[in-house]
Design a protein around this motif. Sequence first.
Motif, PDB file in Angstrom:
ATOM      1  N   VAL A  41       0.816  -1.218   0.000  1.00 40.16           N
ATOM      2  CA  VAL A  41       0.000   0.000   0.000  1.00 40.16           C
ATOM      3  C   VAL A  41       0.848   1.266   0.000  1.00 40.16           C
ATOM      4  O   VAL A  41       0.552   2.218  -0.704  1.00 40.16           O
ATOM      5  CB  VAL A  41      -0.980  -0.006   1.193  1.00 40.16           C
ATOM      6  N   TYR A  42       1.956   1.271   0.764  1.00 35.29           N
ATOM      7  CA  TYR A  42       2.681   2.540   0.828  1.00 35.29           C
ATOM      8  C   TYR A  42       3.461   2.859  -0.435  1.00 35.29           C
ATOM      9  O   TYR A  42       4.033   3.925  -0.555  1.00 35.29           O
ATOM     10  CB  TYR A  42       3.537   2.677   2.090  1.00 35.29           C
ATOM     11  N   HIS A  43       3.455   1.943  -1.398  1.00 33.68           N
ATOM     12  CA  HIS A  43       4.085   2.269  -2.681  1.00 33.68           C
ATOM     13  C   HIS A  43       3.097   2.875  -3.671  1.00 33.68           C
ATOM     14  O   HIS A  43       3.489   3.256  -4.764  1.00 33.68           O
ATOM     15  CB  HIS A  43       4.684   1.014  -3.314  1.00 33.68           C
ATOM     16  N   LEU A  44       1.818   2.939  -3.311  1.00 42.82           N
ATOM     17  CA  LEU A  44       0.815   3.430  -4.253  1.00 42.82           C
ATOM     18  C   LEU A  44       0.794   4.950  -4.271  1.00 42.82           C
ATOM     19  O   LEU A  44       1.129   5.598  -3.282  1.00 42.82           O
ATOM     20  CB  LEU A  44      -0.574   2.926  -3.848  1.00 42.82           C
ATOM     21  N   SER A  45       0.369   5.514  -5.408  1.00 38.82           N
ATOM     22  CA  SER A  45       0.178   6.964  -5.464  1.00 38.82           C
ATOM     23  C   SER A  45      -1.137   7.291  -4.756  1.00 38.82           C
ATOM     24  O   SER A  45      -1.948   6.403  -4.475  1.00 38.82           O
ATOM     25  CB  SER A  45       0.111   7.422  -6.916  1.00 38.82           C
TER      26      SER A  45
ATOM     27  N   LEU B 230      -8.604   4.737  -5.148  1.00 40.92           N
ATOM     28  CA  LEU B 230      -9.354   3.699  -5.866  1.00 40.92           C
ATOM     29  C   LEU B 230      -9.366   2.395  -5.071  1.00 40.92           C
ATOM     30  O   LEU B 230     -10.378   1.697  -5.008  1.00 40.92           O
ATOM     31  CB  LEU B 230      -8.754   3.480  -7.261  1.00 40.92           C
ATOM     32  N   VAL B 231      -8.235   2.073  -4.435  1.00 42.69           N
ATOM     33  CA  VAL B 231      -8.181   0.844  -3.633  1.00 42.69           C
ATOM     34  C   VAL B 231      -9.119   0.956  -2.424  1.00 42.69           C
ATOM     35  O   VAL B 231      -9.802  -0.002  -2.058  1.00 42.69           O
ATOM     36  CB  VAL B 231      -6.735   0.536  -3.187  1.00 42.69           C
ATOM     37  N   ALA B 232      -9.167   2.159  -1.816  1.00 37.61           N
ATOM     38  CA  ALA B 232     -10.072   2.364  -0.681  1.00 37.61           C
ATOM     39  C   ALA B 232     -11.516   2.124  -1.122  1.00 37.61           C
ATOM     40  O   ALA B 232     -12.312   1.510  -0.399  1.00 37.61           O
ATOM     41  CB  ALA B 232      -9.909   3.776  -0.121  1.00 37.61           C
TER      42      ALA B 232
END
Lengths: 203, 248, 215
Positions: free
Chosen positions: C137-141, C147-149
């Motif tokens: 998760v911490y690699h996502l923009s 969008l993942v949320a």
Amino acid sequence: MHISDGILAPPVLAAGALLSAGGLGIGLRRIRDEDIPRTAMLTAAFFVASLIHVPLGPSTVHLIINGLAGIILGWAAFPALFIGLLLQALLFGYGGLSVLGVNTFNTAAPAVLCGSLFHLLRRRSPDGLIKLPVAAGLCTALCIAMTGLLNAVVLITSHSRFMNAALALLAAHVPVMIIEAVLSASIIAFLLKTRPDLLEPRA
Amino acid sequence: MNLTDSLNNHYPASVLDRLDPRLRLLAALLLITVIILLQSRPALATVLGGAIVMAVAARPPLTVTLTRIIPLNVMLALFFPFIALAHVQGLQFGVSAKGLHLFIDIVLRANALLITALALVGSLDIPVLGHALVHLRVPRRLAHLLLFTIRYLEVMHREFMALSRAARVRNFHPGANRHTYRTLAAMVGQLLLRSLDRAERILKAMKCRGYNGQFHLLRHFSFRACDAVFALCFVPGCVLLIVFDRML
Amino acid sequence: MEPLFILENIDFAYKEGRRVLQGASFDLHAGERVALTGGNGTGKTTLLHLMVGLHKPQSGTLSAFGRARHSEHDFHEVRCRAGLVFQDPDDQLFSATVAEDVAFGPFNLGWERRRVAEAVDATLQKLDLADFHDRVVYHLSYGEKRLVALASVLVMQPEVLLLDEPNDGLDSAHSARLVDILQQSDCAMLIASHDRDFLKKVTNRAVKLADGGII
């Protein structure tokens, strides 16, 4: 201030690991499931705070910040400091896995003690006799002193030749002790102004 | 040292990736215990060699290796005068033979421990490590605390960096003075407050998705043939080391 | 058909005394996509939180899915059927990996492991996030995290979506994907936002919070 891998004697390492396991057990039992996010966020915050370079004279020091962790987290300081030290060992190679138990005990046991001392002073001292930030400063200074003393003790009990190194290490804690006392007093003053409920111990 | 950088695993793929992470943790634990217990120099040198071989297989990036090994040995070098120097007379000091031997053992042992960790544990992604610990039946709350802390380390760091940038653009230059200490204290205080507010929001968001005190992990590990082969070589190797050590 | 949510004469003030809602009433029906507007601090987030029981009103009644809801226990069911997506995705995504986080809700619903894994895959596929399954998760923009949320709530197959500033801070590409996803969904929605263009694309009714009430 960490003790590195490879220096301490096996019985000392074993004693540290056992005592830390006990402290961790008590700490974990006092955390409710609902407190996990809170404890983890504070652990992360304390970890980040320990990375700050604090200017001192011509150089800088890192905070151990265990006294403040003890005041805010109580017994939960054991798991919090354990995780902090584990991550420091894994991410930066400070300390080391073999000394994790000793380093956890040497920072967390004084933290729990000084946390209780602070809350005792908070409840028992007559109004105005001792100001809370001052009490926090004294408690955190005492906390670092105890950590330094424990670090010296584990060195001395590991090998008779470590006496001088232990004394030097103890001396190195003095500047950290002063700076942590000053900063913790200011942090407690800041928290008293903004969120006094934070200083109610939970665990 | 950069936190975000450190959280990313820079190890390239290696043969060790084929092993079950749980096995790697247990192997590291066993070998660390063995290294602590070794007494003779040949055994220490052998185990250091073995650790280096494993590290070569794990292929840690050069920067990671150097930033671990150099600080450790600098620290040990600072330790040297305290244990190996002996007072001769007046201002004369000499190196004592006993102290020197002790020091060499410490250097071998410390480096063997560090390189073992670098090879077996360092190459695991930190989240994988957390999951492996959960599956190794570390107390449930401790494992979840660890996973939560890892997840939000970078978030907290980002918040602190934002505070520190905001101070810098208003011309804050840290120095050894009262203003600096008061400012740093406010920043740490602010960080603690934000961490608590964040914790409250996280708990709410968890409740919104039906949280009832249970966590479930999606990732499961499997113990395969290559794991068995590794264990069958590793455990007797450790036993042999101890025997070799005690025979000398 | 009976409304999904009925809020009647809701009063709510924060502990420190700030009054936010006074006599607020509002219905949400199946198939409705309602835009919730109002200035900063008028209580949009508070209203969303009240609907899933994160705050309790001082007076007024709230019923959801055909029953009056009071206790924490009542709201457990509400939360399983009405998904709230928080404004800051970092508040919502607490797991290390995307799949793990999306699986959190379904596990809480008591689904068995295989069904959870299938639902996670299907939802990520539908949101065009299949490549994200094992991402950390911490690699996502920021846009990806949002969008993942959304995926982590949609996977629970809610009947109602409550969105808090879903478009805030998204670039045009991520915003377009969000609009697409919302247009395809058949959930009833209540969307708090300041972005009129965005609301025009995804909602079919509008209400406004002002002076503690809903207009």
